[in-house]
Design an enzyme around this catalytic site. Sequence first.
Site, PDB file in Angstrom:
ATOM      1  N   ILE A 237       0.839  -1.189   0.000  1.00  0.00           N
ATOM      2  CA  ILE A 237       0.000   0.000   0.000  1.00  0.00           C
ATOM      3  C   ILE A 237       0.877   1.243   0.000  1.00  0.00           C
ATOM      4  CG2 ILE A 237      -1.903  -1.165   1.189  1.00  0.00           C
ATOM      5  CD1 ILE A 237      -1.143   0.485   3.707  1.00  0.00           C
ATOM      6  N   SER A 238       0.336   2.337  -0.514  1.00  0.00           N
ATOM      7  CA  SER A 238       1.012   3.628  -0.537  1.00  0.00           C
ATOM      8  C   SER A 238       2.329   3.512  -1.312  1.00  0.00           C
ATOM      9  CB  SER A 238       1.204   4.131   0.896  1.00  0.00           C
ATOM     10  OG  SER A 238       1.611   5.481   0.918  1.00  0.00           O
TER      11      SER A 238
END
Length: 563
Positions: A237-238
Amino acid sequence: MFEPLRVTTHRDGDDLLTAGLGLDGLRAMAPPAFADATAPTPAELRRRALWSNWRGIADLSPAGGYGTLYGSTVAVPGREFQAFATLPGARTPHRVLLQAPDAFDAGKRCLLVTASSGSRGVYGAIAVAGAWGLPRGCAVAYTDKGGGTDYFDFAAPDGVRLDGTRAPAGAPLAFEPQDAAAAGIAFKHAHSRDNPEADWGRHVKQAAEFGLHALTQAYPQQAPFTFDNTRVIAVGISNGGGAVLRAAELEGGWLDAVVAGEPNVYVDAPGARTLYDYATEAALLMPCALPALGLPAAPDVAARCEAAVRSGLIDGADLVAQQRSALDVLHKGGWTDAALRAGALSAGFDLWRAVAAAYASAYGRYGVGAHPCGYRYVTAGSDGPRPPTPAERAAWWSDGSGIPPSPGIALLDPDGRTATDGLQCLRALWAGEGAAAQRVREGVAATRAGLPREGLPMIVVHGTDDGLIPEAFSSIPYVTQAAAAGRDVRHWRVRNAQHFDAFLGLPAYGARYVPLLPYVYRALDRVSAHLDTAAALPANAVIEAMPRSPDQPLDAANLALPY
């Protein structure tokens, strides 16, 4: 390639997923204590790093649904294999780690490979990949992708060993900068001179290679483990989401599927913007613009707006007109009101400045003390910079999030310069001229993503309200470009989801937003089923999730998870 190698066992009150803390221990407001604050043991540091990284990523509040509606903190006994890995041409190693559960599924031979979000340490994706893979009998390989919390202190001077403890300069350290006559604090992401973001995909692949290497040692009766006989799924994620998308473009059939949540990814396509571009814009204009959306004004909002007028970014004869002008500029740049409302959190925490300062150093491959805008990282008290205490240094590795300011470390402007002037300097490295600006822009260009490998199953998940990595600048252009080239990328857009699940325990945020992690886990379910049975991948979808009421816990109807 992978050395030194450290192997530890985690059973009988300890485990791979929570170090024995369980959900109740992770929810505790105070971190696990050190018996000796100045000399914590490797086991104490690991336990505290897991506590910190879980709490930095997931919503663990009792009303948030973790462990009941989605996710797991079940005790998973097993072993950990850790090492330093160095990419060809890199100056500094990245950390790699494999978690090998005792209940490894020998029939499926599953390896998840993941990269930390933000610039977190090697345990930074434990709540993303570990929480899904370990309870299912998958091994999980991690990389800090050239970031992390291996802070080096020039005052000592000392840095961090493989096991998280501190050691003097010259010992085998995770990061030791080669900068003469430097001072203050250095960290890998900003000061390695490697521009790690340009190599995120290679970091992920090398972590997968380490995973196979360690699996061969962990389960010799099933060896060898190779890309040909082991299922490899990448998830993150991110920044970790951006890293697995970069891995997806690497040649060869080594990767079987990819799930990317809220990815920080940049492509050369309509609507796309680089993180450095919109972070420096937000740092300058968002505090001025937010009151025009009805949000509370910062104490220095008038000065912020006046500075933006003087620099020619906005206009307006009075404060209200200036705020409207700032909002109009952001709208024209592609910011939505939803992203701006969520982005107010980053403005309030001064996160835009922290990101821009660190990334400018990384993109330009600047060493310690050479930042083009003069920023420096120090420990500071009420009277200014001071040497860190032994207790502060000891906790940096376990407690830090990777991008200072963080506990015990401050980000300082040069003496006599205002914060706004510093932000304008950072913006000029993107929008201005000169050797420093060219150097930073060349570093940013090196992070541009290509197309994923043809035929690779992929799901990209993003919140429509993301205010740190807005989908309009990142995942939407990426998916659009990939789909136009015939790549098999599915896209879930989640209504009312922003970037930081960890803040949903705050009543105001829990009543406004839903967590994104449930959709990342569900996407992993879907790609796993696709690989198991050739089940169809899900269709593109806008998921109509709804926040919970302030006095009610999250339930399945709020999430509207796709099946």
